[in-house]
Write a protein that holds these residues in place. Structure first.
Motif, PDB file in Angstrom:
ATOM      1  N   SER A  80       0.852  -1.177   0.000  1.00  0.00           N
ATOM      2  CA  SER A  80       0.000   0.000   0.000  1.00  0.00           C
ATOM      3  C   SER A  80       0.897   1.240   0.000  1.00  0.00           C
ATOM      4  CB  SER A  80      -0.886   0.012   1.243  1.00  0.00           C
ATOM      5  OG  SER A  80      -0.089   0.152   2.413  1.00  0.00           O
ATOM      6  N   GLU A  81       0.312   2.401  -0.215  1.00  0.00           N
ATOM      7  CA  GLU A  81       1.125   3.618  -0.204  1.00  0.00           C
ATOM      8  C   GLU A  81       1.811   3.854   1.143  1.00  0.00           C
ATOM      9  OE1 GLU A  81       0.808   8.449  -0.957  1.00  0.00           O
ATOM     10  OE2 GLU A  81      -0.728   7.109  -1.793  1.00  0.00           O
ATOM     11  N   PRO A  82       1.116   3.730   2.285  1.00  0.00           N
ATOM     12  CA  PRO A  82       1.820   3.909   3.568  1.00  0.00           C
ATOM     13  C   PRO A  82       2.963   2.917   3.752  1.00  0.00           C
ATOM     14  CG  PRO A  82      -0.546   4.036   3.898  1.00  0.00           C
ATOM     15  CD  PRO A  82      -0.338   3.558   2.484  1.00  0.00           C
ATOM     16  N   GLU A  83       2.757   1.665   3.343  1.00  0.00           N
ATOM     17  CA  GLU A  83       3.810   0.659   3.489  1.00  0.00           C
ATOM     18  C   GLU A  83       5.010   0.992   2.610  1.00  0.00           C
ATOM     19  OE1 GLU A  83       1.415  -3.458   4.534  1.00  0.00           O
ATOM     20  OE2 GLU A  83       1.401  -2.714   2.471  1.00  0.00           O
ATOM     21  N   LEU A  84       4.742   1.423   1.384  1.00  0.00           N
ATOM     22  CA  LEU A  84       5.839   1.754   0.471  1.00  0.00           C
ATOM     23  C   LEU A  84       6.646   2.927   1.001  1.00  0.00           C
ATOM     24  CD1 LEU A  84       7.344   1.351  -2.179  1.00  0.00           C
ATOM     25  CD2 LEU A  84       5.596   2.738  -3.324  1.00  0.00           C
ATOM     26  N   ARG A  85       5.976   3.944   1.460  1.00  0.00           N
ATOM     27  CA  ARG A  85       6.697   5.102   2.006  1.00  0.00           C
ATOM     28  C   ARG A  85       7.470   4.725   3.270  1.00  0.00           C
ATOM     29  NH1 ARG A  85       5.394   9.917  -0.332  1.00  0.00           N
ATOM     30  NH2 ARG A  85       3.516   9.973  -1.637  1.00  0.00           N
ATOM     31  N   GLU A  86       6.892   3.840   4.056  1.00  0.00           N
ATOM     32  CA  GLU A  86       7.515   3.444   5.311  1.00  0.00           C
ATOM     33  C   GLU A  86       8.831   2.707   5.108  1.00  0.00           C
ATOM     34  OE1 GLU A  86       6.369   0.982   9.408  1.00  0.00           O
ATOM     35  OE2 GLU A  86       4.837   1.395   7.874  1.00  0.00           O
ATOM     36  N   ILE A  87       8.960   1.961   4.006  1.00  0.00           N
ATOM     37  CA  ILE A  87      10.216   1.240   3.791  1.00  0.00           C
ATOM     38  C   ILE A  87      11.255   2.104   3.073  1.00  0.00           C
ATOM     39  CG2 ILE A  87       9.064  -1.003   3.790  1.00  0.00           C
ATOM     40  CD1 ILE A  87       9.409  -1.100   0.749  1.00  0.00           C
ATOM     41  N   ILE A  88      10.816   3.178   2.420  1.00  0.00           N
ATOM     42  CA  ILE A  88      11.751   4.066   1.715  1.00  0.00           C
ATOM     43  C   ILE A  88      12.324   5.127   2.633  1.00  0.00           C
ATOM     44  CG2 ILE A  88      11.971   5.779  -0.123  1.00  0.00           C
ATOM     45  CD1 ILE A  88       9.769   4.276  -1.638  1.00  0.00           C
ATOM     46  N   GLU A  89      11.489   5.731   3.448  1.00  0.00           N
ATOM     47  CA  GLU A  89      11.889   6.926   4.207  1.00  0.00           C
ATOM     48  C   GLU A  89      13.086   6.715   5.125  1.00  0.00           C
ATOM     49  OE1 GLU A  89       8.238   8.188   5.956  1.00  0.00           O
ATOM     50  OE2 GLU A  89       7.464   9.033   4.075  1.00  0.00           O
ATOM     51  N   PRO A  90      13.181   5.600   5.875  1.00  0.00           N
ATOM     52  CA  PRO A  90      14.364   5.419   6.731  1.00  0.00           C
ATOM     53  C   PRO A  90      15.666   5.347   5.938  1.00  0.00           C
ATOM     54  CG  PRO A  90      12.615   3.928   7.389  1.00  0.00           C
ATOM     55  CD  PRO A  90      12.203   4.513   6.073  1.00  0.00           C
ATOM     56  N   VAL A  91      15.628   4.710   4.772  1.00  0.00           N
ATOM     57  CA  VAL A  91      16.831   4.579   3.947  1.00  0.00           C
ATOM     58  C   VAL A  91      17.177   5.948   3.334  1.00  0.00           C
ATOM     59  CG1 VAL A  91      17.917   3.331   2.049  1.00  0.00           C
ATOM     60  CG2 VAL A  91      16.169   2.207   3.454  1.00  0.00           C
ATOM     61  N   LEU A  92      16.164   6.671   2.943  1.00  0.00           N
ATOM     62  CA  LEU A  92      16.379   8.001   2.383  1.00  0.00           C
ATOM     63  C   LEU A  92      16.980   8.949   3.420  1.00  0.00           C
ATOM     64  CD1 LEU A  92      15.999   9.788  -0.129  1.00  0.00           C
ATOM     65  CD2 LEU A  92      13.681  10.298   0.694  1.00  0.00           C
ATOM     66  N   ALA A  93      16.645   8.742   4.685  1.00  0.00           N
ATOM     67  CA  ALA A  93      17.122   9.616   5.759  1.00  0.00           C
ATOM     68  C   ALA A  93      18.560   9.326   6.167  1.00  0.00           C
ATOM     69  CB  ALA A  93      16.210   9.502   6.974  1.00  0.00           C
ATOM     70  N   GLU A  94      19.113   8.195   5.701  1.00  0.00           N
ATOM     71  CA  GLU A  94      20.485   7.844   6.073  1.00  0.00           C
ATOM     72  C   GLU A  94      21.481   8.808   5.434  1.00  0.00           C
ATOM     73  OE1 GLU A  94      19.682   3.018   6.412  1.00  0.00           O
ATOM     74  OE2 GLU A  94      20.953   3.830   4.833  1.00  0.00           O
ATOM     75  N   LYS A  95      22.498   9.127   6.164  1.00  0.00           N
ATOM     76  CA  LYS A  95      23.542  10.022   5.643  1.00  0.00           C
ATOM     77  C   LYS A  95      24.601   9.249   4.885  1.00  0.00           C
ATOM     78  CE  LYS A  95      21.583  13.501   7.641  1.00  0.00           C
ATOM     79  NZ  LYS A  95      20.849  14.506   6.847  1.00  0.00           N
TER      80      LYS A  95
END
Length: 203
Positions: free
Chosen positions: A188-203
């Motif tokens: 679902s959209e919430p699930e997809l965003r949930e798995i992307i956002e932590p990786v995107l936030a990594e430095k």
């Protein structure tokens, strides 16, 4: 004429063994199949376990550098996107769960492109590329997909790794090309965003 009968204990053991074998087969089908040859559901697609697995940065394995022709006839190589977060989605136009999640992937891919997220599809078992093209057109998917009618690309993932062994399945690769997350289910959209956002936030 008399018929000989097996002892009751032997008969029960045979029934128990047969029941266990049937249960094992069912579990193999509804879970995820083997590493080399995933099991097919009654609908022709390969069912996932419903699991989403995340891996800490220190324990991640590199994804194979998949490459080849795209649905549109171009060339694609995963390593060309190194430095970006990559969302790799395995799909087929014939797969009902793939169709259900397609609008979500089309929407989120466009919205996150400016943030350095690159979506890539891996189209498998579509023997006619026209079907894959129609799928992209109908769902307004603009990101590229590798075209692999044989499905052999999946075999490039090592045994024991977080390989995308279900259809649909999704991997999130970090900026170094390592597998950070695997989802063996339609998202679902919430699930997809949930798995992307932590990786995107990594430095």
């Amino acid at each position: 004429m008399s018929l000989s009968r097996a002892p009751r204990g032997t008969s029960r053991r045979r029934v128990t063994a047969l029941t266990a074998a049937v249960l094992a087969g069912v579990l193999g089908l509804t879970a995820c199949g083997s590493e080399d040859k995933p099991a097919s559901s009654d609908g022709g697609y390969i069912e996932g376990t419903g699991q989403i697995t995340t891996v800490a940065a220190d324990n991640r394995q590199p994804a194979p550098d998949l490459s080849g022709k795209t649905v549109e006839g171009g060339e694609l190589k995963l390593s060309d996107y190194r430095g970006k977060v990559v969302v790799l989605n395995v799909w087929g136009s014939w797969c009902p769960p793939c169709r259900s999640e397609a609008p979500t992937f089309a929407k989120v891919s466009k919205e996150l492109e400016k943030d350095g997220v690159q979506f890539v599809g891996l189209n498998i078992r579509d023997l006619d590329v026209a079907n894959a093209k129609a799928f992209d057109r109908n769902y307004e998917i603009t990101y590229p997909s590798l075209y692999d009618p044989s499905g052999k690309t999946l075999l490039r993932f090592p045994k024991g790794s977080l390989n995308p062994r279900a259809i649909p399945s999704t991997l999130v690769l970090d900026r170094e090309g390592k597998i950070a997350t695997r989802a063996l289910k339609p998202l679902s959209e919430p699930e997809l965003r949930e798995i992307i956002e932590p990786v995107l936030a990594e430095k």
